[in-house]
Design a protein around this motif. Structure first.
Motif, mmCIF file in Angstrom:
data_model
loop_
_atom_site.group_PDB
_atom_site.id
_atom_site.type_symbol
_atom_site.label_atom_id
_atom_site.label_comp_id
_atom_site.label_asym_id
_atom_site.label_seq_id
_atom_site.Cartn_x
_atom_site.Cartn_y
_atom_site.Cartn_z
ATOM 1 N N THR A 13 0.885 -1.173 -0.396
ATOM 2 C CA THR A 13 0.121 -0.198 -0.235
ATOM 3 C C THR A 13 1.300 0.838 -0.441
ATOM 4 O OG1 THR A 13 -1.413 -0.766 1.028
ATOM 5 C CG2 THR A 13 -1.890 1.447 0.745
ATOM 6 N N ALA A 14 1.537 1.369 0.720
ATOM 7 C CA ALA A 14 3.115 2.526 0.549
ATOM 8 C C ALA A 14 3.523 2.285 0.226
ATOM 9 C CB ALA A 14 3.885 2.145 1.681
ATOM 10 N N LEU A 15 3.877 1.099 -1.169
ATOM 11 C CA LEU A 15 4.983 1.757 -2.115
ATOM 12 C C LEU A 15 3.718 2.243 -3.287
ATOM 13 C CD1 LEU A 15 7.223 -1.731 -2.388
ATOM 14 C CD2 LEU A 15 7.535 1.233 -2.110
ATOM 15 N N GLN A 16 2.979 2.054 -3.268
ATOM 16 C CA GLN A 16 1.505 2.611 -4.270
ATOM 17 C C GLN A 16 1.350 3.410 -3.986
ATOM 18 O OE1 GLN A 16 -2.077 -0.263 -3.682
ATOM 19 N NE2 GLN A 16 -0.630 -2.097 -4.812
ATOM 20 N N ALA A 17 0.870 4.021 -3.063
ATOM 21 C CA ALA A 17 0.458 5.450 -2.881
ATOM 22 C C ALA A 17 2.157 6.672 -3.035
ATOM 23 C CB ALA A 17 0.836 5.614 -1.300
ATOM 24 N N LEU A 18 3.275 5.880 -2.979
ATOM 25 C CA LEU A 18 4.425 6.743 -3.266
ATOM 26 C C LEU A 18 4.564 6.625 -4.882
ATOM 27 C CD1 LEU A 18 6.682 5.245 -0.852
ATOM 28 C CD2 LEU A 18 5.935 7.846 -0.503
ATOM 29 N N ALA A 19 4.241 5.755 -5.208
ATOM 30 C CA ALA A 19 4.880 5.735 -7.003
ATOM 31 C C ALA A 19 3.448 6.753 -7.696
ATOM 32 C CB ALA A 19 3.911 4.286 -7.616
ATOM 33 N N ALA A 20 2.053 6.836 -7.742
ATOM 34 C CA ALA A 20 0.846 7.763 -7.584
ATOM 35 C C ALA A 20 1.575 8.991 -6.781
ATOM 36 C CB ALA A 20 -0.497 7.220 -7.023
ATOM 37 N N ALA A 21 1.991 9.740 -6.528
ATOM 38 C CA ALA A 21 2.508 10.571 -5.883
ATOM 39 C C ALA A 21 3.563 11.563 -7.223
ATOM 40 C CB ALA A 21 3.167 10.813 -4.420
ATOM 41 N N LEU A 22 4.120 9.691 -7.489
ATOM 42 C CA LEU A 22 5.536 10.560 -8.618
ATOM 43 C C LEU A 22 5.111 11.219 -9.682
ATOM 44 C CD1 LEU A 22 8.165 7.503 -7.306
ATOM 45 C CD2 LEU A 22 8.381 10.075 -6.870
ATOM 46 N N ARG A 23 3.656 9.871 -10.185
ATOM 47 C CA ARG A 23 3.499 10.301 -11.301
ATOM 48 C C ARG A 23 2.568 11.161 -11.411
ATOM 49 N NH1 ARG A 23 1.952 4.775 -10.397
ATOM 50 N NH2 ARG A 23 0.070 4.747 -9.981
ATOM 51 N N ASN A 25 3.517 13.711 -9.935
ATOM 52 C CA ASN A 25 4.587 15.124 -10.074
ATOM 53 C C ASN A 25 5.808 14.805 -10.821
ATOM 54 O OD1 ASN A 25 4.109 16.778 -7.360
ATOM 55 N ND2 ASN A 25 3.347 14.698 -7.316
ATOM 56 N N LEU A 26 5.083 13.784 -11.841
ATOM 57 C CA LEU A 26 6.384 14.265 -13.257
ATOM 58 C C LEU A 26 5.982 14.128 -14.586
ATOM 59 C CD1 LEU A 26 8.307 11.088 -11.956
ATOM 60 C CD2 LEU A 26 8.758 13.232 -11.729
ATOM 61 N N ARG A 27 6.148 14.669 -14.877
ATOM 62 C CA ARG A 27 6.505 14.957 -16.886
ATOM 63 C C ARG A 27 5.645 14.062 -17.214
ATOM 64 N NH1 ARG A 27 9.875 19.545 -17.862
ATOM 65 N NH2 ARG A 27 11.166 17.734 -18.919
ATOM 66 N N GLN A 28 4.999 14.599 -18.664
ATOM 67 C CA GLN A 28 5.060 13.100 -19.294
ATOM 68 C C GLN A 28 5.997 12.784 -20.322
ATOM 69 O OE1 GLN A 28 1.461 11.944 -20.536
ATOM 70 N NE2 GLN A 28 2.756 10.543 -21.131
ATOM 71 N N GLY A 29 6.330 11.594 -20.583
ATOM 72 C CA GLY A 29 7.930 11.189 -20.855
ATOM 73 C C GLY A 29 8.867 10.935 -20.073
ATOM 74 N N ASN A 30 8.864 11.812 -18.567
ATOM 75 C CA ASN A 30 9.983 11.029 -17.967
ATOM 76 C C ASN A 30 9.737 10.052 -17.393
ATOM 77 O OD1 ASN A 30 11.203 13.706 -17.533
ATOM 78 N ND2 ASN A 30 9.781 15.075 -16.266
ATOM 79 N N ILE A 31 10.672 9.378 -16.494
ATOM 80 C CA ILE A 31 10.733 7.630 -16.669
ATOM 81 C C ILE A 31 10.925 7.797 -14.537
ATOM 82 C CG2 ILE A 31 12.302 5.361 -16.336
ATOM 83 C CD1 ILE A 31 13.384 6.954 -19.155
ATOM 84 N N ILE A 42 14.472 8.011 -11.293
ATOM 85 C CA ILE A 42 13.620 9.042 -12.054
ATOM 86 C C ILE A 42 14.776 9.568 -13.039
ATOM 87 C CG2 ILE A 42 12.170 11.158 -12.367
ATOM 88 C CD1 ILE A 42 11.482 9.804 -9.006
ATOM 89 N N VAL A 43 14.170 9.440 -14.697
ATOM 90 C CA VAL A 43 15.305 10.071 -15.464
ATOM 91 C C VAL A 43 14.196 11.541 -15.654
ATOM 92 C CG1 VAL A 43 15.659 10.040 -17.788
ATOM 93 C CG2 VAL A 43 16.055 8.130 -16.292
ATOM 94 N N LEU A 44 15.045 12.586 -15.870
ATOM 95 C CA LEU A 44 14.152 14.162 -15.816
ATOM 96 C C LEU A 44 14.926 14.411 -17.692
ATOM 97 C CD1 LEU A 44 13.836 15.841 -12.120
ATOM 98 C CD2 LEU A 44 12.423 14.523 -13.646
ATOM 99 N N GLN A 61 9.317 16.813 -0.430
ATOM 100 C CA GLN A 61 8.157 17.401 0.401
ATOM 101 C C GLN A 61 6.543 16.939 -0.399
ATOM 102 O OE1 GLN A 61 8.268 21.646 -0.739
ATOM 103 N NE2 GLN A 61 10.272 22.124 0.400
ATOM 104 N N GLU A 62 6.568 15.914 -1.691
ATOM 105 C CA GLU A 62 5.125 15.737 -2.105
ATOM 106 C C GLU A 62 5.685 14.750 -1.236
ATOM 107 O OE1 GLU A 62 2.614 16.668 -3.548
ATOM 108 O OE2 GLU A 62 3.431 19.297 -3.310
ATOM 109 N N LEU A 63 6.649 14.133 -0.898
ATOM 110 C CA LEU A 63 6.539 12.534 -0.743
ATOM 111 C C LEU A 63 6.114 12.745 1.084
ATOM 112 C CD1 LEU A 63 9.216 10.779 -2.895
ATOM 113 C CD2 LEU A 63 6.503 10.809 -3.487
ATOM 114 N N ALA A 64 6.334 12.745 1.647
ATOM 115 C CA ALA A 64 6.258 14.084 2.667
ATOM 116 C C ALA A 64 4.983 13.834 3.073
ATOM 117 C CB ALA A 64 7.685 14.990 3.488
#
Length: 105
Positions: A13-23, A25-31, A42-44, A61-64
């Motif tokens: 559950t924690a990994l899913q929540a963190l992954a959702a927060a990362l998605r 906050n990242l632009r389309q095309g970033n990895i 993360i590749v910007l 800050q977002e992940l916190a």
């Protein structure tokens, strides 16, 4: 066995929540990829060192602020970054510099 299941479920559950927060906050095309355990890479694309550093702080800050319903957990994040090809010429160099910056931040 139940305790192992409970911790496994909580971790998933924690990994899913963190992954959702990362998605979010990242632009389309970033990895973004899980490297293992609790480490993500993360590749910007097309950003310089200052923008990468700024994005790292924003992500920290977002992940916190990620909350898990039913759990009283908080997340802390260490962020490292490196630019290609200016600072490192290959993946090993990128990983080395990123790790170094994580532990000196």
């Amino acid at each position: 066995m139940y305790q192992r299941y409970l911790w496994s479920y909580a971790g998933d559950t924690a990994l899913q929540a963190l992954a959702a927060a990362l998605r979010r906050n990242l632009r389309q095309g970033n990895i973004c990829a899980r490297l293992g355990g609790d480490e993500f890479g993360i590749v910007l694309k097309y950003v310089g060192l200052n923008e990468a550093s700024s994005k790292g702080e924003t992500l920290r800050q977002e992940l916190a602020n990620v909350e898990l319903p039913g759990y009283k957990w908080s997340f802390s994040t260490a962020v490292g970054w490196a630019t290609f090809p200016k600072e490192a010429k290959d993946i090993d160099g990128l990983m080395h510099l990123t790790d170094k910056r994580i532990y000196t931040a």
